[in-house]
Design an enzyme around this catalytic site. Structure first.
Site, PDB file in Angstrom:
ATOM      1  CG  ASP A  11      11.610   7.121  -3.771  1.00 51.04           C
ATOM      2  OD1 ASP A  11      10.803   7.655  -3.003  1.00 51.04           O
ATOM      3  OD2 ASP A  11      12.836   7.385  -3.755  1.00 51.04           O
ATOM      4  CG  ASP A  64       4.433  13.470  -7.731  1.00 49.38           C
ATOM      5  OD1 ASP A  64       4.993  14.405  -7.118  1.00 49.38           O
ATOM      6  OD2 ASP A  64       4.935  12.347  -7.860  1.00 49.38           O
TER       7      ASP A  64
HETATM    8  C1  BGC Z   1       3.991   4.833  -2.330  1.00 45.46           C
HETATM    9  C2  BGC Z   1       3.020   4.654  -1.196  1.00 45.46           C
HETATM   10  C3  BGC Z   1       3.731   4.874   0.135  1.00 45.46           C
HETATM   11  C4  BGC Z   1       4.445   6.198   0.127  1.00 45.46           C
HETATM   12  C5  BGC Z   1       5.231   6.455   1.394  1.00 45.46           C
HETATM   13  C6  BGC Z   1       4.676   6.161  -2.238  1.00 45.46           C
HETATM   14  O1  BGC Z   1       5.652   6.245  -3.202  1.00 45.46           O
HETATM   15  O2  BGC Z   1       3.314   4.711  -3.555  1.00 45.46           O
HETATM   16  O3  BGC Z   1       2.489   3.361  -1.247  1.00 45.46           O
HETATM   17  O4  BGC Z   1       2.818   4.818   1.182  1.00 45.46           O
HETATM   18  O5  BGC Z   1       5.307   6.293  -0.979  1.00 45.46           O
HETATM   19  O6  BGC Z   1       6.334   5.635   1.502  1.00 45.46           O
END
Ligand code: BGC
Length: 455
Positions: free
Chosen positions: A393, A169
């Site tokens: 998420d 992103d």
């Molecule tokens: C989170 C991370 C996480 C990743 C995978 C992201 O949205 O901020 O902390 O490791 O997703 O699940």
């Protein structure tokens, strides 16, 4: 003023990495053979070709413990290094070395890792805000990238191909959310003006790119973000800019990834962007909204060409995250709509069942997508699972934490939306935990709605 260690603390090529770099430079590439006899793995065009991917042991356990989870628990996915402490790990979470050692024990020769800790992270949202403030580029380099590079360049791992997904992103946010448009945020404007996303990405590419068995893939958003004319070429230019910052060159880039942690359909089987309904282009429908793409595969292929025309090598390859874009289950259309109204036609034909293509948090109705697959289409290195299915998420309400994560209303099913999703409801599942935490109800839904189906 910048604080922290001087630039000379930058990771330097050493040991085996240096030998291999010299061999590469002189064209004396050593082919296969183990690290034990001093040879290093051959540098390949597509690291996924013929490779066995590491199954993340921690994720696998979570998945296997869920009903129906056994069907996917042996699927390779990316390991997210989402904070400095994740490099080392702790008594209850595996660090980078522990994962790499587990990969060796599994006999895997492909390790997929997400580099995700930029200063001022996740500037257009709050759910994945990180630990580093907007100005902490020096800490990013010396406390995050350098230690990762030290581990990845250990000769013990020289025969493992390492696919590094660089900073989800970040660059797309500089293109669309950093000034001018309605969806812009102050946090993204700050990251654009201080240049720290570009510096961080450049430093990561240059530093990790110096390791002979690392293959860098830069995050390139998804079709519902960069697919409009106004964003498409500016995005390719932004990628080029970052990839030529802080010592990086376009040759540090193996390719790009689209749809990371998103839900955009791989291919819309029942309509194309060139279709018309009763003389009206589907591009005029509310759903497509003048985008030039309706799915990820067409976007990935076209964006790849645009990147090559910007000066990236002609052999770059794309990855597509298909972990959660299957859209199976009872709501999946089984054919093209017969409606002569363009909006009804698109809404009844599309397999992507989201309320709006800008919705991104724990989407109701989503299913697991294509299983990882090597070279599924021309210019595509692989379908991969970047976001491990079942990891949230973002939280649906505020949850205090020490990871820097915020509460983003886009994860709240009762919120009416913002400019970036056309002020539509969020379509998020209720009762979700913090980003990255296990979300059992979501995992079960993803399994249920998998497409292709799981059994
Ligand atoms: C989170 C991370 C996480 C990743 C995978 C992201 O949205 O901020 O902390 O490791 O997703 O699940």
């Amino acid at each position: 003023m910048r604080s922290g260690p001087p630039r000379s603390s930058r990771y330097r090529r050493g040991g085996l990495a240096a030998m291999a770099a010299m061999a590469l430079a002189s064209g004396l590439m050593m082919v296969s053979g183990g690290a034990a006899n001093g040879a290093v793995a051959e540098r390949v065009d597509n690291p996924y070709q013929g490779a066995t991917g590491y199954v993340n042991e921690e994720w696998s356990k979570e998945a296997a413990a869920e009903p129906g989870g056994a069907a996917v628990a042996n699927t390779p996915s990316f390991v997210w290094i989402d904070r400095i402490a994740a490099i080392e790990g702790s008594s209850d979470s595996m660090g980078l070395r522990a994962h790499l050692d587990a990969a060796l024990a599994q006999g895997a020769n492909l390790f997929q890792v997400v580099i995700y800790d930029l200063p001022g992270r996740d500037c257009a949202a709050l759910a994945s805000n990180g630990e580093l403030g907007p100005d902490e580029i020096d800490r990013y380099e010396s406390e995050y990238i350098d230690p990762i590079a030290d581990i990845l360049s250990d000769s013990k791992y020289a025969n493992i191909r390492i696919a590094a997904l660089i900073e989800p992103d970040s660059l797309p946010n500089l293109v669309t959310n950093a000034g001018g448009s309605a969806g812009s945020t102050e946090a993204c404007a700050t990251m654009k003006s201080n240049g720290n996303y570009e510096k961080g990405v450049g430093y990561a590419l240059h530093t990790l790119g110096a390791i002979p068995n690392v293959y860098n893939y830069v995050d390139a958003g998804h079709h519902g973000w960069l697919g409009w004319d106004s964003n498409f070429n500016p995005a390719a230019q932004e990628m080029k800019k970052a990839a030529t910052t802080e010592g990086a060159t376009v040759n540090d880039v193996t390719g790009f990834i689209v749809n990371t942690a998103n839900y955009s359909a791989l291919q819309e089987p029942y309509f194309k962007v060139t279709d018309s309904v009763n003389g009206t282009s589907v591009r005029q429908s509310k759903w497509v909204d003048w985008n030039n793409y309706v799915d990820e595969q067409s976007f990935a292929t076209a964006f790849r060409s645009q990147l090559v025309s910007q000066g990236f090598p002609s052999n770059i390859g794309m990855l597509i995250d298909t972990a959660r874009n299957g859209w199976g289950g009872s709501e999946r259309p089984t054919g093209k709509s017969s409606s002569t109204d363009v909006n009804t036609f698109v809404d009844e034909s599309r397999i992507d069942r989201r309320i709006h293509a800008g919705n991104w948090c724990n989407q109701e109705g989503a299913g697991i997508g294509e299983r990882p697959k090597t070279a599924p289409a021309s210019g595509v290195d692989a379908y991969v699972w970047a976001k491990p299915p079942g990891e949230s998420d973002g939280s649906s309400k505020e949850i205090p934490n020490d990871e820097g994560k915020g509460f983003d209303q886009m994860c709240d099913p009762t919120y009416g939306g913002n400019d970036r999703n056309g002020n539509n409801p969020t379509g998020a599942m209720a009762d979700s935990p913090l980003a990255g935490d296990w979300f059992s109800a979501q995992f079960q839904q993803l399994v249920q709605n998998a497409y292709p189906p799981l059994s």
